[in-house]
Design an enzyme around this catalytic site. Structure first.
Site, PDB file in Angstrom:
ATOM      1  CG  ASP A  88      -0.209   0.190   2.710  1.00 55.49           C
ATOM      2  OD1 ASP A  88       0.677  -0.557   2.935  1.00 55.49           O
ATOM      3  OD2 ASP A  88      -0.809   0.738   3.560  1.00 55.49           O
ATOM      4  CD  GLU A 153       4.043   0.951   7.349  1.00 53.40           C
ATOM      5  OE1 GLU A 153       4.820   1.256   8.168  1.00 53.40           O
ATOM      6  OE2 GLU A 153       3.548   1.725   6.372  1.00 53.40           O
TER       7      GLU A 153
HETATM    8  N1  BES Z   1       8.621   3.068   5.789  1.00 53.40           N
HETATM    9  C1  BES Z   1       8.067   4.132   6.563  1.00 53.40           C
HETATM   10  C2  BES Z   1       8.667   4.016   7.904  1.00 53.40           C
HETATM   11  C3  BES Z   1       9.909   4.408   7.941  1.00 53.40           C
HETATM   12  C4  BES Z   1      10.065   5.632   7.509  1.00 53.40           C
HETATM   13  C5  BES Z   1      11.038   3.840   8.635  1.00 53.40           C
HETATM   14  C6  BES Z   1      11.388   6.424   7.625  1.00 53.40           C
HETATM   15  C7  BES Z   1      12.323   4.411   8.571  1.00 53.40           C
HETATM   16  C8  BES Z   1      12.624   5.695   8.069  1.00 53.40           C
HETATM   17  C9  BES Z   1       6.627   3.510   6.736  1.00 53.40           C
HETATM   18  O1  BES Z   1       5.952   3.190   5.522  1.00 53.40           O
HETATM   19  C10 BES Z   1       5.933   4.702   7.591  1.00 53.40           C
HETATM   20  O2  BES Z   1       5.707   5.698   6.844  1.00 53.40           O
HETATM   21  N2  BES Z   1       5.302   4.625   8.582  1.00 53.40           N
HETATM   22  C11 BES Z   1       4.552   5.377   9.458  1.00 53.40           C
HETATM   23  C12 BES Z   1       3.860   4.681  10.506  1.00 53.40           C
HETATM   24  C13 BES Z   1       2.309   4.255  10.240  1.00 53.40           C
HETATM   25  C14 BES Z   1       1.952   3.571  11.756  1.00 53.40           C
HETATM   26  C15 BES Z   1       1.393   5.074   9.463  1.00 53.40           C
HETATM   27  C16 BES Z   1       5.365   6.391   9.850  1.00 53.40           C
HETATM   28  O3  BES Z   1       6.614   6.377  10.315  1.00 53.40           O
HETATM   29  O4  BES Z   1       4.638   7.573   9.734  1.00 53.40           O
HETATM   30 MN    MN Z   2       7.115   2.087   4.471  1.00 57.24          MN
HETATM   31 MN    MN Z   3       5.429   5.183   4.594  1.00 59.99          MN
END
Ligand code: BES
Ligand code: MN
Ligand code: MN
Length: 461
Positions: A88, A153
């Site tokens: 996604d 995710e």
């Molecule tokens: N890939 C990211 C997480 C990430 C970003 C890890 C930068 C390390 C460095 C992931 O897809 C993401 O965006 N996660 C969200 C959290 C989720 C609960 C919506 C985030 O970090 O905002």
């Molecule tokens: Mn991600």
């Molecule tokens: Mn992300």
């Protein structure tokens, strides 16, 4: 390995075309209008998993978007690697800030531009292609692999915990591999050993029971926008610290070793500020930028609205105002406790004249992963071969909530092997993936699979 590596080399253009097909599907998980696209994307990934030679491929339902599973288990006695990723993506808006259409993958220079190119379609696709390279050249893999590619995710992985619980047997593995974070910098590969957690809240403030003429009523009642602005302004002090009582109580201090190690990393506040177009950086006093990004909790207002925001002027004293506020958490803070502290404090500082409701939208716990496990050591060796450079250790500020669940439910550690770059515009217009890192990633993934058995064996001996 030579056959595998030259197969990767000679198929590189096909990989790019296939990734372009994946990136063309607007699998925006948060948008109900894209539900059919999300489904189609799951089917596309499943078809890819079958095409590269996996055996047990399924699109598995959840109460939300489906999970794609696929496995190759033809190496009995060898380690089993569970590769997690997400198909996604975040919404592409604002569309007018994209140089090329978000769902039409476009190469410019050494970069591939599209929504999801870096986060996370381009990154999990790396592992599909290394598996394919083995199966198409040698007919076998050095290890057993299971893929778990989810579709929620970006909206908090709400149904994945139950899914993992229910499918614990199917998902049994020795190690989880996640490529959904960044390398430290261009040409600086890294192993990530920590991610922040996240808790996301919405505040709704209501004042008078309907919108009022600001001339007839202004001066007689509290404007909810003003109340909200004052509340938000109070949440940090002059030192950039969050003012919620108890907020820092469970924060695990940085070790001396970590602080010293971070100081040795190639970093410049000045060029960081220049790249972001700001004249000064901001954050909690007493910590360096990397410390603040990786190991300190934060509170950010993500959005705020209320009253009149259209063209021109409208003299209105609005009835309501709202904000989205999220907090990044670090070990050993928990979403439960922080939500409680946050809600209690916000109720306390809400002035009479408005009523506030606080809602939790989603969250995930912070994670620290081992830095000396056989999986990490295999990853370091693989990165060195794939990129020709010794990797660094780093933490990251983003959140991948499922890392903690893998440990808690399946009792397995995760290796965070990011192939993105911090400036690849994830969640923003003009997201891209650097193609050198894409191909370096495929080589690294192949080396990792090749070397994992001997690193696991050494640790057992
Ligand atoms: N890939 C990211 C997480 C990430 C970003 C890890 C930068 C390390 C460095 C992931 O897809 C993401 O965006 N996660 C969200 C959290 C989720 C609960 C919506 C985030 O970090 O905002
Ligand atoms: Mn991600
Ligand atoms: Mn992300």
């Amino acid at each position: 390995m030579n056959d595998v590596l030259s197969h990767i080399q000679s198929n590189s253009e096909r990989y790019l075309r296939e990734l372009g097909d994946l990136l063309a599907i607007p699998s925006v998980s948060t948008n109900p209008e894209n539900a059919a696209d999300v489904r189609r994307c799951a089917e596309w990934v499943a078809a890819q998993l079958r095409a590269i030679g996996l055996e047990d491929v399924r699109v598995m339902p959840t109460p939300g978007h489906p999970v794609v599973y696929g496995a190759w288990l033809g190496a009995p006695g060898k380690p089993t690697l569970l590769i997690y990723g997400h198909y996604d993506v975040q919404p592409p808006e604002p569309l007018d800030l994209w140089t090329s259409p978000p769902f039409q993958a476009t190469v410019r220079g050494d970069n591939l531009y599209a929504r999801g190119a870096s986060d996370d379609k381009g990154q999990f696709f790396i592992h599909l292609k290394s598996v394919e390279a083995f199966l198409k050249t040698t007919g076998t893999l050095p290890i057993n692999v299971k893929f778990l590619i989810e579709g929620e995710e970006e909206i908090g992985s709400d149904h994945l915990e139950d899914f993992i619980r229910a499918e614990a047997d199917l998902l049994k593995a020795d190690l989880v591999m996640i490529s959904d974070s960044s390398m430290f910098a261009r040409d600086v590969p890294s192993i990530c050993y920590g991610l922040r957690g996240l808790t996301y809240m919405q505040l709704d403030l209501v004042g008078p029971n309907h919108d009022l003429h600001s001339g007839s009523f202004g001066g007689s009642v509290l404007n909810p926008i003003q109340a909200l602005a004052e509340i938000i302004a109070q949440l940090h002090d002059r030192n950039g610290r969050v003012t919620i009582p108890g907020f820092y109580d469970d924060v695990r201090p940085l070790t001396r070793k970590e602080r010293e190690a971070y100081k040795k990393l190639p970093w410049s506040d000045r060029s960081y500020a220049r790249d972001l177009g700001v004249r000064a950086l901001y954050g909690e006093k007493g910590f360096t930028t990397l410390e603040r990004l990786w190991a300190r909790p934060t509170l950010e207002c993500n959005g705020i609205w209320g009253g009149f925001t259209g063209e021109g002027a409208k003299t209105v004293l609005p009835s309501a105002a709202s904000a989205k506020i999220s907090m990044r958490l670090v070990p050993d803070q928990t979403t439960r406790k922080i939500n409680k502290l946050f809600t209690r404090h916000l109720k306390k500082i809400t002035p009479p004249g408005v009523t506030m409701t606080v809602r939790s939208l989603h969250g995930g716990e912070p994670a620290i992963t081992p830095i000396d496990s056989p999986g990490v050591r295999a990853a370091i060796s693989a990165l060195e071969k794939g990129f020709g450079k010794k990797p660094l250790y780093q933490r990251d500020g983003g959140s991948i909530p499922i890392v903690v669940q893998f440990k808690k439910i399946l009792k397995i550690d995760t290796v965070l092997l990011g192939f993105g770059l911090p400036d690849e515009n994830a969640h923003a217009p003009d997201e891209f993936l650097n193609l050198s890192n894409f191909y370096g990633g495929i080589r690294t993934s192949a080396h990792f699979m090749d070397e994992l058995p001997s690193f696991m064996q050494k640790s057992r001996a």
